[in-house]
Design a protein around this motif. Structure first.
Motif, PDB file in Angstrom:
ATOM      1  N   ASP A 220       0.814  -1.215   0.000  1.00 21.23           N
ATOM      2  CA  ASP A 220       0.000   0.000   0.000  1.00 21.23           C
ATOM      3  C   ASP A 220       0.854   1.275   0.000  1.00 21.23           C
ATOM      4  O   ASP A 220       0.780   2.109  -0.903  1.00 21.23           O
ATOM      5  N   MET A 221       1.679   1.446   1.001  1.00 21.94           N
ATOM      6  CA  MET A 221       2.462   2.675   1.125  1.00 21.94           C
ATOM      7  C   MET A 221       3.539   2.783   0.045  1.00 21.94           C
ATOM      8  O   MET A 221       3.860   3.877  -0.423  1.00 21.94           O
ATOM      9  N   ILE A 222       4.085   1.651  -0.378  1.00 20.57           N
ATOM     10  CA  ILE A 222       5.126   1.670  -1.411  1.00 20.57           C
ATOM     11  C   ILE A 222       4.562   2.240  -2.710  1.00 20.57           C
ATOM     12  O   ILE A 222       5.203   3.066  -3.381  1.00 20.57           O
ATOM     13  N   GLU A 223       3.362   1.802  -3.067  1.00 20.30           N
ATOM     14  CA  GLU A 223       2.772   2.249  -4.329  1.00 20.30           C
ATOM     15  C   GLU A 223       2.332   3.707  -4.273  1.00 20.30           C
ATOM     16  O   GLU A 223       2.192   4.348  -5.316  1.00 20.30           O
ATOM     17  N   CYS A 224       2.108   4.224  -3.087  1.00 19.80           N
ATOM     18  CA  CYS A 224       1.685   5.625  -2.953  1.00 19.80           C
ATOM     19  C   CYS A 224       2.849   6.601  -3.105  1.00 19.80           C
ATOM     20  O   CYS A 224       2.624   7.807  -3.271  1.00 19.80           O
ATOM     21  N   GLU A 225       4.072   6.088  -3.035  1.00 16.58           N
ATOM     22  CA  GLU A 225       5.239   6.976  -3.077  1.00 16.58           C
ATOM     23  C   GLU A 225       5.354   7.747  -4.389  1.00 16.58           C
ATOM     24  O   GLU A 225       5.960   8.817  -4.434  1.00 16.58           O
ATOM     25  N   GLN A 253      -7.349  10.823   1.901  1.00 21.65           N
ATOM     26  CA  GLN A 253      -7.697  12.178   1.478  1.00 21.65           C
ATOM     27  C   GLN A 253      -6.529  12.839   0.752  1.00 21.65           C
ATOM     28  O   GLN A 253      -6.725  13.540  -0.254  1.00 21.65           O
ATOM     29  N   ALA A 254      -5.314  12.625   1.246  1.00 23.53           N
ATOM     30  CA  ALA A 254      -4.144  13.240   0.621  1.00 23.53           C
ATOM     31  C   ALA A 254      -3.928  12.705  -0.790  1.00 23.53           C
ATOM     32  O   ALA A 254      -3.635  13.471  -1.721  1.00 23.53           O
ATOM     33  N   ILE A 255      -4.067  11.400  -0.968  1.00 26.07           N
ATOM     34  CA  ILE A 255      -3.874  10.804  -2.292  1.00 26.07           C
ATOM     35  C   ILE A 255      -4.942  11.292  -3.262  1.00 26.07           C
ATOM     36  O   ILE A 255      -4.655  11.622  -4.428  1.00 26.07           O
ATOM     37  N   GLU A 256      -6.188  11.374  -2.784  1.00 23.73           N
ATOM     38  CA  GLU A 256      -7.259  11.853  -3.664  1.00 23.73           C
ATOM     39  C   GLU A 256      -7.045  13.314  -4.053  1.00 23.73           C
ATOM     40  O   GLU A 256      -7.278  13.704  -5.198  1.00 23.73           O
ATOM     41  N   THR A 257      -6.585  14.119  -3.109  1.00 26.07           N
ATOM     42  CA  THR A 257      -6.291  15.522  -3.408  1.00 26.07           C
ATOM     43  C   THR A 257      -5.154  15.628  -4.410  1.00 26.07           C
ATOM     44  O   THR A 257      -5.202  16.434  -5.346  1.00 26.07           O
ATOM     45  N   ALA A 258      -4.133  14.815  -4.224  1.00 31.61           N
ATOM     46  CA  ALA A 258      -2.978  14.845  -5.122  1.00 31.61           C
ATOM     47  C   ALA A 258      -3.369  14.420  -6.537  1.00 31.61           C
ATOM     48  O   ALA A 258      -2.911  15.013  -7.518  1.00 31.61           O
TER      49      ALA A 258
END
Length: 535
Positions: A220-225, A253-258
């Motif tokens: 999860d976190m690796i792919e968000c980088e 929320q941060a990923i959706e905003t980005a």
């Protein structure tokens, strides 16, 4: 046909059948069907999507229909060699049959297996057991799901690639895609759980009983980088706010905003290839049953002058053995089997003040209870059990109430009146005739500064309070009883002894003698709630 080309691309990239149907824009109840229904829906949904250049009568591209006008079998790329190969399956095998074989070992690149393993009999049993083990007495249930942040990122990534490859492909389903995945899962699994546990699944908004499913994925976190690379300024700020984002800067929320800040073109430059096929499926990290609170209300009498209303702790040290709250709630908690309780009452009396008459109204909120249904007879038994277990307090009118009615308890705090009886002493003696002055005083306004005894927990202020009426009766040459009815929140002890002049007028100034208080009783709390029980 445009839909066929989209289907083949999504299949080659590694999407499961249900996810492909969602990409193809299907939003009907067919999404919740079994695999046979999904296969039929997959074909029909693909055939509906046509390029503007295609004829309106549904004539497909070359090779999409046979010479006799019947639909030719759909085809997909073979992945027997483990690659996203371009080889085609034989014409006698349907695309759906081939996908079914492949997906026995392949995890979907978009839902991460949520609509595969997450809908399996093993998953259904896991969720069913979680509900049954709670021991809840409800007749219905709902599901709530939180999934890995990277699931949204993967869906976004596939959409950008699909629209790059097929610019005319309709994207109206892009906005609600992730929400649709969640709803599909809930409706498939919910129906299966309903059969397993014999309780009705509520697909619409339902708050009484919810099974909260928190799912995670190892990458999860690796792919968000990648989003930190695309929105470096935004995530640089978040990384500096260590306390606020101590767990992770990659929140949903941060990923959706980005993703909203980054154009598809920018995204494609950073992610020109489809997401990799996951090595493992999504997992259910935690399952939590959440039952809406139930409320029990009643009135209590307090007969002890050494009993606080709530647990009395000073710097972690208990000052009294028990309290009104504990005497009431411990027995009720055993019956309701809740995770926690919140005790509230219409005001409170000091530890050395008795509460007599019809008692003080109170309500207990039971947080995440197992049992929510009680007959009137059972409520009587609970009340009788508490009353028989202690002589310090007594209950009456114990009943289950609605949450909306609880506000009556707080709304009445400033409006209600209270009746008291105070045993007073004039140390130098008094003339009984001076007591007659009090009966003529009505609607007497007091100015009360915050009492010295509560200054450590209440701000310094001067409050106006009203004494509606009072009458005094002699006991002997030194003692007398004072009966008075006041506005809620009046400090009676301070009215009697004056609190070093902080309450004016006070009983001493009205009588012209020095007065102190020996004992105080609450005789009535004028709040007509909860309703009186006939028994």
């Amino acid at each position: 046909m445009l839909g066929i080309r989209a289907l083949k691309l999504l299949q080659e990239w590694g999407c499961c059948r249900r996810c492909i149907v969602i990409f193809l824009g299907e939003r009907s109840d067919l999404l919740y069907g079994d695999m046979a229904v999904i296969d039929d829906t997959l074909k029909s949904a693909a055939l509906k999507i046509k390029d503007e250049s295609e004829s309106e009568n549904g004539v497909a591209e070359q090779g999409s229909e046979t010479e006799c006008g019947q639909e030719a079998p759909l085809q997909e790329g073979s992945e027997a060699d483990g690659s996203r190969g371009e080889a085609q399956v034989s014409s006698e095998d349907s695309i759906c049959d081939h996908m079914a074989k492949k997906q026995k070992c392949s995890v979907c690149i978009t839902c991460l297996g949520l609509l595969q393993w997450g809908c399996s009999s093993d998953a259904v049993k896991l969720l069913s057991d979680a509900i049954l083990s709670r021991g809840n007495d409800g007749d219905s249930f709902a599901l709530a799901l939180s999934f890995p942040v990277c699931l949204s990122l993967r869906v976004h990534r596939v959409w950008t690639l699909l629209l790059q490859a097929l610019p005319n492909f309709p994207d109206k389903g892009r906005i609600d895609h992730v929400g649709t995945v969640k709803e599909v899962w809930k409706n498939i699994v919910g129906a299966e759980i309903e059969v397993a546990i014999k309780r009705k699944f509520m697909s619409k908004k339902y708050l009484d009983f919810i099974l909260n499913v928190n799912s995670t994925h190892s990458r999860d976190m690796i792919e968000c980088e990648i989003m930190e690379t695309l929105c470096s300024a935004m995530f640089a700020v978040r990384r500096q706010q260590h306390r606020k984002y101590s767990n992770t800067v990659f929140t949903k929320q941060a990923i959706e905003t980005a993703m909203k800040k980054v154009s598809d073109e920018e995204f494609l430059k950073a992610c020109p290839e489809p997401p990799c096929v996951p090595d493992e499926a999504i997992v259910f990290q935690s399952l939590q049953c959440q039952q809406t609170s139930i409320y029990m209300a009643g009135r209590y009498n307090k007969y002890s002058r050494e009993l606080p209303q709530t647990p009395w702790l000073v710097e972690g040290e208990r000052k009294m053995e028990t309290s009104v709250q504990e005497l009431i709630c411990e027995s009720l908690l055993g019956a309701v089997k809740a995770d926690d309780v919140k005790f509230s009452s219409s005001g409170r009396e000091d530890v050395d003040v008795r509460c007599l008459g019809t008692g003080r109204p109170f309500v207990v909120e039971f947080i995440n209870p197992c049992r929510t249904k009680f007959t009137r007879s059972e409520m009587k038994e609970l009340q009788a059990a508490i009353n028989s277990n202690t002589k310090l307090v007594a209950l009456r009118d114990l009943q289950v109430v609605d949450r909306k009615d609880v506000k009556i308890l707080k709304e009445g705090e400033e409006e209600k009146t209270k009746a008291y009886c105070a045993l007073c002493i004039a140390r130098d003696g008094y003339d009984p005739k001076v007591l007659d002055r009090l009966s003529g005083l009505t609607e007497l306004t007091l100015n009360q500064k915050t009492p010295i005894r509560v200054l450590h927990r209440r701000c310094l202020a001067t409050r106006q309070k009203m004494i509606h009426k009072m009458i005094a009766s002699p006991v002997d040459d030194y003692f007398f009883k004072l009966h008075l009815t006041t506005q809620a929140g009046t400090y009676i002890k301070e009215f009697v002894h004056g609190d070093l002049g902080r309450t004016t007028p006070n009983l001493g100034s009205l009588l012209g003698v020095e007065v102190d208080i020996i004992a105080l009783d609450v005789e009535n709390v004028a709040l007509n709630w909860p309703p009186r029980c006939d028994d």
